[in-house]
Scaffold this active site. Structure first.
Site: not given
Ligand code: HXC
Length: 260
Positions: A146, A164
């Protein structure tokens, strides 16, 4: 701080790493191999994979390099099938393929926004979905890469922040749905990491110096910092951790993730 993990902690495991040719995920692929795993790496272009494959093999590891665009479900299935043919199974998935560029929201085209969502979010889902049966067999695990951009908000990164945030949601939802199969699903949110394509593209030098002073630990991250976290999360040392996205950023996001 070169090696903090037990030698061969992942011996006998097979890992499949997207974006595994270069940068942070390239480092993770190499670290997985150093820890004893057989590693398949994938990205859009075969030529971007060959140097990492050679490096892993030169240091005694086993690596299979297979080109696939994570946006293309059939290509993803094919790459995973080839990996199973080669190595017999899949225990670990690392979703690291990502798109990024700086662009103001009012200048970003719908296709520009969608392209990054497709690579990061849809790509992550595609890989997880296509690998599910193998992960179920191996009681395996997923590690999604992420970022910290969306934990607050980051100018010129609306597309990546949205992508993300979706990746983090995938991490949590799959941890809940697939936990009963023994599948662990976690993430790592790296902060500003030196010597990466992301930093080169996103951070001009004057901003870089300013940013370094803003990080509580007073330094940029190193790819090694993320490798160590990945090996921990992929090992049995983390066997009761699932649904977590671990922030590895020297405390940076607590003060806001604005790049300058
Ligand atoms: C504005 C852009 C653009 C730019 C592409 N687009 N680059 N818009 N500024 N610099 C728009 C295009 O105009 C087009 O929209 C749409 O995006 C698709 O572009 P294509 O070039 O056709 O797409 P494609 O070849 O599939 O991929 C484009 C890409 C990719 C997403 C830019 O090449 C890429 O991601 N490269 C970077 C890889 C990378 O650096 N990965 C590391 C990520 S680091 P229109 O409307 O014109 O058709 C990371 C960590 C973040 O994610 C944390 C950092 C601190």
């Amino acid at each position: 701080m070169d090696k903090v993990f037990v030698e061969n902690i992942l011996q006998g495991k097979v890992a499949f790493v997207t974006g595994g040719g270069t940068g942070i995920t390239g480092g993770i692929a190499r670290a997985l191999a150093e820890s004893g795993a057989k590693v398949a790496i994938t990205s859009r272009k075969q030529e971007n994979l060959e140097p990492m494959k050679n490096l892993i093999e030169q240091t005694g590891g086993e690596c299979f390099a297979v080109a696939a665009d994570v946006r293309d479900f059939a290509a993803v299935e094919n790459a995973l099938n080839q990996t199973v043919e080669r190595f017999g199974k899949i225990d670990i998935i690392v979703n690291g393929a990502a798109g990024n560029f700086l662009c103001k929201a009012d200048e970003l085209s719908a296709n520009g926004f969608g392209t990054v969502l497709d690579i990061d979010a849809k790509g992550t889902f595609n890989i997880c979905r296509a690998a599910f049966e193998e992960l179920k067999k191996s009681r395996g695990q997923i590690l999604n890469i992420s970022a910290t951009l969306h934990l607050t908000a980051t100018p010129m990164q609306i597309h990546v922040s949205a992508a993300k945030a979706a990746v983090d949601a995938i991490t949590r939802n799959l941890a809940v749905e697939w936990g009963r199969f023994g599948i662990r699903v976690n993430g790592i949110a790296p902060g500003p990491i030196e010597d990466t394509e992301g930093m080169k593209r996103l951070l001009p030098k004057p901003l870089k110096e300013k940013l370094a002073k803003k990080i509580p630990l007073q330094r940029f991250g190193r790819i090694k910092d993320i490798e160590n976290t990945a090996i921990f999360l992929c090992s049995d040392a983390a066997s009761y951790i699932s649904g977590v996205t671990l922030v590895v950023d020297g405390g940076h996001w607590l003060l806001g993730t604005s790049l300058g």
